[in-house]
Design a protein around this motif. Structure first.
Motif, short mmCIF file in Angstrom:
data_model
loop_
_atom_site.label_atom_id
_atom_site.label_comp_id
_atom_site.label_asym_id
_atom_site.label_seq_id
_atom_site.Cartn_x
_atom_site.Cartn_y
_atom_site.Cartn_z
N GLY A 30 0.79 -1.23 0.00
CA GLY A 30 0.00 0.00 0.00
C GLY A 30 0.81 1.27 0.00
O GLY A 30 0.25 2.37 0.04
N SER A 31 2.14 1.16 -0.06
CA SER A 31 3.00 2.35 -0.01
C SER A 31 3.13 2.98 -1.40
O SER A 31 2.90 2.35 -2.43
N LEU A 32 3.53 4.24 -1.39
CA LEU A 32 3.77 5.01 -2.61
C LEU A 32 5.23 5.45 -2.55
O LEU A 32 5.60 6.35 -1.80
N THR A 33 6.08 4.77 -3.35
CA THR A 33 7.53 4.89 -3.20
C THR A 33 8.17 5.33 -4.50
O THR A 33 7.91 4.76 -5.56
N ALA A 34 9.03 6.34 -4.42
CA ALA A 34 9.85 6.76 -5.54
C ALA A 34 11.20 6.05 -5.48
O ALA A 34 11.76 5.86 -4.40
N VAL A 35 11.70 5.65 -6.65
CA VAL A 35 13.05 5.10 -6.76
C VAL A 35 13.90 6.14 -7.48
O VAL A 35 13.60 6.50 -8.62
N VAL A 36 14.93 6.64 -6.82
CA VAL A 36 15.74 7.72 -7.38
C VAL A 36 17.21 7.33 -7.33
O VAL A 36 17.61 6.39 -6.65
N GLY A 37 18.01 8.08 -8.07
CA GLY A 37 19.44 7.85 -8.09
C GLY A 37 20.03 8.36 -9.39
O GLY A 37 19.30 8.67 -10.34
N GLY A 59 20.99 -13.59 -4.43
CA GLY A 59 19.90 -13.14 -3.59
C GLY A 59 18.55 -13.42 -4.21
O GLY A 59 18.42 -14.22 -5.14
N ARG A 60 17.52 -12.73 -3.72
CA ARG A 60 16.18 -13.02 -4.22
C ARG A 60 15.25 -11.83 -4.03
O ARG A 60 15.52 -10.91 -3.27
N ILE A 61 14.13 -11.90 -4.77
CA ILE A 61 13.02 -10.95 -4.63
C ILE A 61 11.82 -11.75 -4.16
O ILE A 61 11.40 -12.71 -4.83
N ALA A 62 11.27 -11.40 -3.02
CA ALA A 62 10.09 -12.08 -2.50
C ALA A 62 8.88 -11.19 -2.71
O ALA A 62 8.88 -10.00 -2.33
N LEU A 63 7.85 -11.73 -3.34
CA LEU A 63 6.59 -11.03 -3.54
C LEU A 63 5.66 -11.42 -2.40
O LEU A 63 5.33 -12.60 -2.24
N GLY A 64 5.24 -10.46 -1.62
CA GLY A 64 4.45 -10.75 -0.43
C GLY A 64 3.01 -11.13 -0.74
O GLY A 64 2.10 -10.31 -0.60
N GLY A 65 2.81 -12.35 -1.19
CA GLY A 65 1.46 -12.80 -1.50
C GLY A 65 0.96 -12.34 -2.85
O GLY A 65 -0.20 -12.56 -3.20
N ILE A 66 1.83 -11.71 -3.64
CA ILE A 66 1.46 -11.23 -4.97
C ILE A 66 2.11 -12.14 -6.00
O ILE A 66 3.30 -12.44 -5.90
N ASN A 67 1.34 -12.59 -6.99
CA ASN A 67 1.99 -13.31 -8.08
C ASN A 67 2.28 -12.32 -9.22
O ASN A 67 1.76 -11.21 -9.24
N LEU A 149 -6.98 -0.67 -16.30
CA LEU A 149 -7.79 -1.87 -16.54
C LEU A 149 -7.19 -3.12 -15.92
O LEU A 149 -7.90 -4.09 -15.67
N GLN A 150 -5.89 -3.11 -15.65
CA GLN A 150 -5.27 -4.30 -15.07
C GLN A 150 -5.66 -4.49 -13.61
O GLN A 150 -5.64 -5.62 -13.10
N GLU A 151 -5.98 -3.39 -12.93
CA GLU A 151 -6.39 -3.45 -11.53
C GLU A 151 -5.42 -4.28 -10.70
O GLU A 151 -5.82 -5.12 -9.88
N ALA A 152 -4.13 -4.06 -10.90
CA ALA A 152 -3.10 -4.84 -10.24
C ALA A 152 -2.86 -4.33 -8.82
O ALA A 152 -3.08 -3.16 -8.51
N ARG A 153 -2.39 -5.21 -7.98
CA ARG A 153 -2.07 -4.84 -6.60
C ARG A 153 -0.73 -4.11 -6.50
O ARG A 153 -0.51 -3.36 -5.56
N LEU A 154 0.17 -4.38 -7.46
CA LEU A 154 1.48 -3.75 -7.48
C LEU A 154 1.67 -3.05 -8.83
O LEU A 154 1.55 -3.69 -9.88
N GLY A 183 -5.23 1.48 -1.94
CA GLY A 183 -4.39 0.53 -1.21
C GLY A 183 -3.44 -0.26 -2.07
O GLY A 183 -2.83 -1.22 -1.60
N ARG A 184 -3.26 0.16 -3.32
CA ARG A 184 -2.30 -0.52 -4.18
C ARG A 184 -0.89 -0.05 -3.84
O ARG A 184 -0.69 1.06 -3.34
N THR A 185 0.08 -0.89 -4.12
CA THR A 185 1.48 -0.53 -3.91
C THR A 185 2.04 0.04 -5.21
O THR A 185 1.92 -0.59 -6.26
N VAL A 186 2.62 1.22 -5.14
CA VAL A 186 3.15 1.88 -6.33
C VAL A 186 4.63 2.16 -6.13
O VAL A 186 5.04 2.74 -5.12
N LEU A 187 5.43 1.74 -7.11
CA LEU A 187 6.88 1.96 -7.11
C LEU A 187 7.22 2.65 -8.42
O LEU A 187 6.97 2.10 -9.49
N ALA A 188 7.76 3.87 -8.34
CA ALA A 188 7.99 4.67 -9.55
C ALA A 188 9.41 5.18 -9.61
O ALA A 188 9.91 5.78 -8.65
N VAL A 189 10.07 4.95 -10.75
CA VAL A 189 11.39 5.52 -11.01
C VAL A 189 11.20 6.96 -11.45
O VAL A 189 10.48 7.25 -12.42
#
Length: 247
Positions: A30-37, A59-67, A149-154, A183-189
């Motif tokens: 549910g967070s709204l996060t910017a990726v910067v650098g 290492g790995r990337i774990a999706l918290g209950g999201i496919n 239209l995708q109505e995705a959680r992430l 309540g969707r999680t958004v990650l934006a560069v």
């Protein structure tokens, strides 16, 4: 709080050349996060790792209950072939692929949803226009409509506000706020720190390695920005090791 994404000792790269090094971070659901650098910091590479087009070198990337079918991804416009002969309506309708499949038929309820998504981004009347005839801002509106239209959680956005006018940017930021409110999680560069400060409560700063992650005001400090530039400009000993190992 539940993590939508967890990066554990994550290293990503191309042909065994690491771009993101040993990343440890959690993105809260549910967070709204910017990726910067800085340029070359690994921001777009990180999104490609999340959607699965890049496998971790370590290492790995774990999706918290999201496919991965529940992830919506907006690439940079430069990655999209604007010459492909497809209309605005048909491109937006591709957001329904999970429901109707790649060759499914659009039924009246689907057409209504496509029309609503086009309206939500301010492009009513453009449905039959080929995407090659659109301006950069109009094309970005179309891509946001497809994501709606995708109505995705992430939702992953790679430089969503580059080379668009101020009005389009304001409208699309409204869509981002809508996702966040749902309540969707958004990650934006993103590159524009003023946009980040004004609209993104959380920020993850990369310079091949993690520089800082947390509340935006605590991450976008002059000290962290200087550190990120220094890290990005420094020689990369890990890359040399991987290249020798691959030879």
């Amino acid at each position: 709080m539940t993590a939508a994404l967890t990066f554990r000792n994550l290293t990503l790269g191309y042909d065994r050349h690491p771009v993101v090094h040993h990343l440890e971070a959690e993105i809260v659901e549910g967070s709204l996060t910017a990726v910067v650098g800085p340029n070359g910091a690994g921001k777009s590479t990180l999104l490609k790792g999340v959607i699965g087009t890049l496998a971790p070198l370590e290492g790995r990337i774990a999706l918290g209950g999201i496919n991965r079918d529940d992830i919506a991804y907006l690439p940079q416009q430069s990655d999209i072939d604007r010459s492909f002969p497809i209309s605005v309506r048909d491109l937006v309708a591709m957001g329904l692929w999970r429901e109707i499949g790649p060759f499914g038929r659009l039924r009246p309820p689907h057409r209504d949803r496509v029309a609503a998504a086009v309206s939500a981004v301010g492009l009513t009347g453009f449905e039959d226009r080929p995407i090659g005839a659109l301006s950069g801002g109009q094309m970005q509106r179309v891509l946001f409509a497809r994501l709606l239209l995708q109505e995705a959680r992430l939702v992953l956005l790679d430089e969503p506000f580059t080379a668009i006018d101020a009005r389009t940017m304001a409208d699309l930021l409204g869509v981002v706020r809508r996702w966040h409110g749902e309540g969707r999680t958004v990650l934006a560069v993103l590159h524009d720190f003023e946009t980040v400060r004004a609209h993104f409560p959380e920020t993850l700063m990369l310079a091949r390695e993690l520089v800082a992650h947390g509340p935006t005001a605590e991450v976008l400090t002059a000290e962290n920005q200087f550190r990120a530039r220094t890290m990005a400009e420094a020689p990369d000993p890990d890359a040399d090791v991987c290249e020798r190992g691959a030879a």
